[in-house]
Design a protein around this motif. Sequence first.
Motif, PDB file in Angstrom:
ATOM      1  N   SER A  35      -3.273 -14.584  31.257  1.00 31.58           N
ATOM      2  CA  SER A  35      -2.501 -15.189  30.173  1.00 31.58           C
ATOM      3  C   SER A  35      -2.073 -14.128  29.173  1.00 31.58           C
ATOM      4  N   ILE A  36      -1.112 -14.507  28.351  1.00 27.67           N
ATOM      5  CA  ILE A  36      -0.715 -13.682  27.214  1.00 27.67           C
ATOM      6  C   ILE A  36      -0.551 -14.613  26.022  1.00 27.67           C
ATOM      7  N   GLY A  37      -0.965 -14.156  24.852  1.00 23.57           N
ATOM      8  CA  GLY A  37      -0.898 -14.987  23.660  1.00 23.57           C
ATOM      9  C   GLY A  37       0.060 -14.421  22.629  1.00 23.57           C
ATOM     10  N   ILE A  38       0.667 -15.307  21.852  1.00 20.54           N
ATOM     11  CA  ILE A  38       1.444 -14.908  20.680  1.00 20.54           C
ATOM     12  C   ILE A  38       0.656 -15.330  19.454  1.00 20.54           C
ATOM     13  N   GLU A  39       0.394 -14.384  18.573  1.00 18.63           N
ATOM     14  CA  GLU A  39      -0.445 -14.661  17.398  1.00 18.63           C
ATOM     15  C   GLU A  39       0.062 -13.839  16.217  1.00 18.63           C
ATOM     16  N   TRP A  40       0.215 -14.485  15.063  1.00 14.94           N
ATOM     17  CA  TRP A  40       0.735 -13.778  13.888  1.00 14.94           C
ATOM     18  C   TRP A  40      -0.362 -13.167  13.031  1.00 14.94           C
ATOM     19  N   ASP A  41      -1.595 -13.668  13.139  1.00 12.94           N
ATOM     20  CA  ASP A  41      -2.680 -13.169  12.290  1.00 12.94           C
ATOM     21  C   ASP A  41      -3.224 -11.858  12.836  1.00 12.94           C
ATOM     22  N   ARG A  42      -3.172 -10.827  12.036  1.00 17.31           N
ATOM     23  CA  ARG A  42      -3.586  -9.504  12.481  1.00 17.31           C
ATOM     24  C   ARG A  42      -5.060  -9.467  12.887  1.00 17.31           C
ATOM     25  N   ASN A  43      -5.918 -10.167  12.144  1.00 19.34           N
ATOM     26  CA  ASN A  43      -7.348 -10.137  12.456  1.00 19.34           C
ATOM     27  C   ASN A  43      -7.639 -10.755  13.812  1.00 19.34           C
ATOM     28  N   ALA A  44      -7.009 -11.887  14.101  1.00 19.64           N
ATOM     29  CA  ALA A  44      -7.196 -12.507  15.408  1.00 19.64           C
ATOM     30  C   ALA A  44      -6.672 -11.593  16.511  1.00 19.64           C
ATOM     31  N   CYS A  45      -5.579 -10.881  16.238  1.00 20.39           N
ATOM     32  CA  CYS A  45      -5.056  -9.932  17.222  1.00 20.39           C
ATOM     33  C   CYS A  45      -6.065  -8.824  17.508  1.00 20.39           C
ATOM     34  N   GLU A  46      -6.732  -8.339  16.476  1.00 20.15           N
ATOM     35  CA  GLU A  46      -7.732  -7.281  16.685  1.00 20.15           C
ATOM     36  C   GLU A  46      -8.861  -7.763  17.595  1.00 20.15           C
ATOM     37  N   THR A  47      -9.277  -9.017  17.415  1.00 20.12           N
ATOM     38  CA  THR A  47     -10.297  -9.583  18.306  1.00 20.12           C
ATOM     39  C   THR A  47      -9.762  -9.642  19.735  1.00 20.12           C
ATOM     40  N   ARG A  48      -8.519 -10.058  19.883  1.00 26.05           N
ATOM     41  CA  ARG A  48      -7.934 -10.180  21.211  1.00 26.05           C
ATOM     42  C   ARG A  48      -7.813  -8.815  21.896  1.00 26.05           C
ATOM     43  N   TYR A  49      -7.380  -7.792  21.164  1.00 32.06           N
ATOM     44  CA  TYR A  49      -7.292  -6.460  21.756  1.00 32.06           C
ATOM     45  C   TYR A  49      -8.674  -5.990  22.223  1.00 32.06           C
ATOM     46  N   ALA A  50      -9.667  -6.178  21.368  1.00 34.09           N
ATOM     47  CA  ALA A  50     -11.028  -5.745  21.714  1.00 34.09           C
ATOM     48  C   ALA A  50     -11.559  -6.488  22.936  1.00 34.09           C
ATOM     49  N   ALA A  51     -11.092  -7.725  23.130  1.00 32.75           N
ATOM     50  CA  ALA A  51     -11.542  -8.529  24.269  1.00 32.75           C
ATOM     51  C   ALA A  51     -10.710  -8.291  25.522  1.00 32.75           C
ATOM     52  N   GLY A  52      -9.660  -7.463  25.414  1.00 26.49           N
ATOM     53  CA  GLY A  52      -8.825  -7.172  26.575  1.00 26.49           C
ATOM     54  C   GLY A  52      -7.818  -8.251  26.892  1.00 26.49           C
ATOM     55  N   LEU A  53      -7.410  -9.037  25.875  1.00 29.46           N
ATOM     56  CA  LEU A  53      -6.482 -10.137  26.100  1.00 29.46           C
ATOM     57  C   LEU A  53      -5.061  -9.710  25.717  1.00 29.46           C
ATOM     58  N   PRO A  54      -4.126  -9.700  26.652  1.00 35.00           N
ATOM     59  CA  PRO A  54      -2.736  -9.349  26.333  1.00 35.00           C
ATOM     60  C   PRO A  54      -2.194 -10.226  25.209  1.00 35.00           C
ATOM     61  N   THR A  55      -1.516  -9.596  24.262  1.00 40.04           N
ATOM     62  CA  THR A  55      -1.135 -10.268  23.021  1.00 40.04           C
ATOM     63  C   THR A  55       0.171  -9.709  22.491  1.00 40.04           C
ATOM     64  N   ILE A  56       0.975 -10.573  21.885  1.00 37.78           N
ATOM     65  CA  ILE A  56       2.137 -10.131  21.118  1.00 37.78           C
ATOM     66  C   ILE A  56       1.886 -10.540  19.675  1.00 37.78           C
ATOM     67  N   HIS A  57       1.820  -9.546  18.779  1.00 41.33           N
ATOM     68  CA  HIS A  57       1.587  -9.824  17.363  1.00 41.33           C
ATOM     69  C   HIS A  57       2.923 -10.196  16.743  1.00 41.33           C
ATOM     70  N   ALA A  58       3.176 -11.492  16.635  1.00 40.22           N
ATOM     71  CA  ALA A  58       4.488 -11.934  16.175  1.00 40.22           C
ATOM     72  C   ALA A  58       4.429 -13.381  15.719  1.00 40.22           C
ATOM     73  N   ASP A  59       5.489 -13.811  15.098  1.00 32.63           N
ATOM     74  CA  ASP A  59       5.675 -15.204  14.722  1.00 32.63           C
ATOM     75  C   ASP A  59       6.249 -15.957  15.924  1.00 32.63           C
ATOM     76  N   VAL A  60       5.678 -17.109  16.234  1.00 32.59           N
ATOM     77  CA  VAL A  60       6.093 -17.879  17.407  1.00 32.59           C
ATOM     78  C   VAL A  60       7.575 -18.234  17.342  1.00 32.59           C
ATOM     79  N   SER A  61       8.048 -18.646  16.178  1.00 35.89           N
ATOM     80  CA  SER A  61       9.457 -19.024  16.037  1.00 35.89           C
ATOM     81  C   SER A  61      10.382 -17.830  16.242  1.00 35.89           C
ATOM     82  N   VAL A  62      10.004 -16.671  15.694  1.00 37.35           N
ATOM     83  CA  VAL A  62      10.825 -15.464  15.842  1.00 37.35           C
ATOM     84  C   VAL A  62      10.903 -15.057  17.307  1.00 37.35           C
ATOM     85  N   MET A  63       9.794 -15.132  18.016  1.00 40.15           N
ATOM     86  CA  MET A  63       9.792 -14.782  19.438  1.00 40.15           C
ATOM     87  C   MET A  63      10.747 -15.687  20.212  1.00 40.15           C
TER      88      MET A  63
END
Length: 432
Positions: A35-63
């Motif tokens: 899976s890949i997630g879209i998440e705007w909160d930087r802190n949640a993104c840091e958790t996702r990177y550390a867990a090895g989860l593909p992520t786009i740090h962005a606003d869902v509407s903008v994407m």
Amino acid sequence: MNSPGKHHLDGIRILDLFAGPGGLDVAAHFLGYRSIGIEWDRNACETRYAAGLPTIHADVSVMRESRFDEIPRSIDVLAAGPPCQSFSVAGTGAGRRALDNVKKYIHRIVAGEDEATIDNDLHALGEDPRTALVLEPLRWLLKAIETDGRDPYKVIVLEQVPAVEPLWDVYAELLSSGEGRLNGIKYEAKSWKLQTEEFGVPQTRTRAVLVARLAEDGGIGPLETTHQPFDRHRGKRSTAQQDLFSLPPKTSWISMAKALEEASKLEGSRVDVSRFRTRSSTKFFVVSNYGHGGDPKNRGRRLSSEPAFTVTGKISRNKVYRNTAEYKAEKYERFTIPEAGVLQTFPHNFPWSGKDQGQQVGNAVPPRLGMHILSAALRGTRPAVGELAASDTWPAVSRSTADELRVIGCGDQSRCPEGSHKITRSRRKSAP
């Protein structure tokens, strides 16, 4: 996408909007899906990177509006848990008040009305702006249908607080019709109101869930529970009764004590329940941070032999007492982040990172519940026993992998949500 991370995007099937720290992504991992997630909160993104989860740090509407081409074409499953604060009992209730209006907007979007006009009307409501985010999964679904070279999503999974169930019912009605912008594409869709403890989560939490699948791929069977429900109306108990902890649970839901004890025994566990140990067992009781029945002083209590209250972003404010004598003396403990994560059914060693970790934990979908939902949606079955057993430990992720995922998610930071890297940039300027 940046080339250093291309291999991390191979074979991805699930797109998780409003992904948070990764509750649904963790569930997908243990079921064998990428899976890949879209998440705007930087802190949640840091958790996702550390867990090895593909992520786009962005606003869902903008994407959706300007970066849709960056979404891997291999994706055929759309999952989303839009922010629930405006619909939640613990929030302002703006979403509940606007519920009838939002139903109308769902119909207007599918009918093909001008979206700019719809957005203006939404803003004119004067409600919590997060209320409109519940429409994003529908807009993403239609975007895929209307984009050349894209196939319609085969499966849709939506999750929210129970107040949103009427909206999921409207989604289901329209998805099954194939009308308007759906261009004749029809889905089989069902919605449920689920109790998390009935799926092995050591916590009472009610969620509204929608599962839809392309009609040509067959119907959707029942989502079978695996555990007995917890009696939320079992009557008041007095904390002065010293023998309460000796009462065994009469049903098969998972208690806080059992979940935390089992996690504490795992190799390298970050959960330590020794402070609650008696000679033969783990015993404590929890006093909720929230009042009940409209009385802020009427704080609920749960024994360690019972499931936890709903884990919210304020779980660190719950008071945990080892015995009634300490309750009177106002001596109490707090749940640690790993312990709170375990009560949400995250692996004991999940690498929580960044700030506001309590909020990250509370905002997440319980992975154990996510496994049942995704397995039913994608395979029509329950998760295998072995898959559930393996979900208590998270695989190690190298620093280089986390760094590569950060490149995918943030790149040069210019496309991340405005101001989200402000602190990082100021630190860089002051560095020698």
